[in-house]
Design a protein around this motif. Sequence first.
Motif, PDB file in Angstrom:
ATOM      1  N   THR A  92       0.833  -1.203   0.000  1.00  0.00           N
ATOM      2  CA  THR A  92       0.000   0.000   0.000  1.00  0.00           C
ATOM      3  C   THR A  92       0.866   1.252   0.000  1.00  0.00           C
ATOM      4  O   THR A  92       1.684   1.445   0.895  1.00  0.00           O
ATOM      5  CB  THR A  92      -0.916   0.016   1.244  1.00  0.00           C
ATOM      6  N   LYS A  95      -0.322   8.035  -0.276  1.00  0.00           N
ATOM      7  CA  LYS A  95      -0.445   9.066  -1.302  1.00  0.00           C
ATOM      8  C   LYS A  95      -0.102  10.450  -0.774  1.00  0.00           C
ATOM      9  O   LYS A  95       0.524  11.267  -1.459  1.00  0.00           O
ATOM     10  CB  LYS A  95      -1.875   9.047  -1.852  1.00  0.00           C
ATOM     11  N   THR A 106      -3.920   6.752   1.920  1.00  0.00           N
ATOM     12  CA  THR A 106      -3.321   5.738   1.057  1.00  0.00           C
ATOM     13  C   THR A 106      -3.844   5.860  -0.368  1.00  0.00           C
ATOM     14  O   THR A 106      -4.870   6.511  -0.622  1.00  0.00           O
ATOM     15  CB  THR A 106      -3.621   4.324   1.579  1.00  0.00           C
ATOM     16  N   THR A 108      -5.322   3.718  -1.947  1.00  0.00           N
ATOM     17  CA  THR A 108      -6.631   3.047  -2.051  1.00  0.00           C
ATOM     18  C   THR A 108      -7.752   3.907  -1.491  1.00  0.00           C
ATOM     19  O   THR A 108      -8.919   3.500  -1.514  1.00  0.00           O
ATOM     20  CB  THR A 108      -6.609   1.705  -1.300  1.00  0.00           C
ATOM     21  N   GLU A 110      -7.943   5.024   1.723  1.00  0.00           N
ATOM     22  CA  GLU A 110      -8.148   4.869   3.157  1.00  0.00           C
ATOM     23  C   GLU A 110      -7.380   5.933   3.922  1.00  0.00           C
ATOM     24  O   GLU A 110      -6.252   6.291   3.567  1.00  0.00           O
ATOM     25  CB  GLU A 110      -7.687   3.482   3.624  1.00  0.00           C
TER      26      GLU A 110
END
Length: 480
Positions: A92, A95, A106, A108, A110
């Motif tokens: 993961t 970001k 993240t 994804t 989250e």
Amino acid sequence: MGRAFVYVIVGGGVAAGYAALEFTKRGVPPGELCIVSEEPIPPYERPALSKGYLLPEAPARLPSFHTCVGANEERLTPKWYNEHGIELVLGTRVKSADVRRKTLLTATGETISYKFLIIATGARALKLEEFGLSGSDAENVCYLRNLADANRLVNVMQSSVGGNAVVIGGGYIGMECAASLVINKIKVTMVFPEAHCMARLITPKIASYYEDYYKSKGVTFIKGTVLSSFDIDSNGKVVAVNLKDGSRLPTDMVVVGIGIRPNTSLFEGQLTLEKGGIKVNGKLQSSNSSIYAVGDVATFPLKLFGETRRLEHVDSARKSARHVVAAIMEPDKTGEFDYLPFFYSRVFTLSWQFYGDNVGEVIHFGDFSGNTFGAYWVNKGHLVGSFLEGGTKEEYETLAKATRLKPAVEDLDELERQGLGFALAASQKPLPSPSIDDANQSSCLVLEKPLHPWHATAGVILAASIASFAYWYGRRRRRW
């Protein structure tokens, strides 16, 4: 969608594993610690990649080198993390980070929030493209920083046995990969711009010894020039390496080891940066009191030499990870990180260790035609650095103790004559009693029990305190 933890470690390298073990030793409750890592596997001992992983026979493979086996401690497998209630968020990418809100976002989507954050993002391998060159995407051009890189390198080596390899770079990765290539029966040419290998650390005389040894194994050195371009065939493979001096080297594979760059991008503009890393204080705390940094990414006060540095080595990662956990969980009982720089390498049948700083005048000692030799660095009349090839465990320990003491050196000729004997004698001398400030600040000088003065005269109090401290300190040093 989000989760909250008391402690979050961003980055899943060596430091993350050692920090996790230290957290459990200090009784962190299950569910309070989370590690977020781009890699799909739990932390492992990265040095194994350039040493045991590349060997053709009985190569190192996971789970044998998960942390913390590099320091002869527990091996932290996925099961271990689960049993201790440590959340692993693997594969993961983070970001973005919001320091003010204490959150990580993240890739994804989250959100992971924290009370305390440990930045253990380490560093990434510098790519050719950052120097205006292309070719990193060629199928037989390899780097070595993580397990995926190592797997790719192994596959390319296996298809190149009996062929030629060009290694770009004469530092750690270049030297260790070159040795592995030779062991895999591949002819090696090393290319780097410096006058000798390992130029950032060792002297020309020491480098000459290693270069001669490599040459005896069939390695060719081309120094004082750099890569200019690759010749790539229609299948996307490099078939030749072109150098700026006009040389053209036909090859079956290329290994690039041209340095690393700390992963600080998540925190740029939010935390204070210095010397390429995240600036921290003696407790490894950043400009934000809830955020700490360790390992390759941290620029910390090197107390021994009175300046801030960022060090790129596994030993620093391991020890700073342990210290940061103590600083977070027991801040009142934890002093400043007091680190002795340490570097080492093992290639072929060779093994060396370096301690301290490589500044000042160099004094070589030992038999350079044999297997054991070394060097001291003397700056402003004191020993500040030491190097030894082919030493025993006891000799290396002695060298480390002597270097930390920074003993006075009055006669350089006598230092050369004594060689290892100087370090042995220096390490056995009693240490001078540190100042009260030093005793309070140094992580290595924290007394288990404070000295309480008895009701007596001031002179008796002072004498008794100094005597007690000197006795305790001498015994403690001998244990180190």
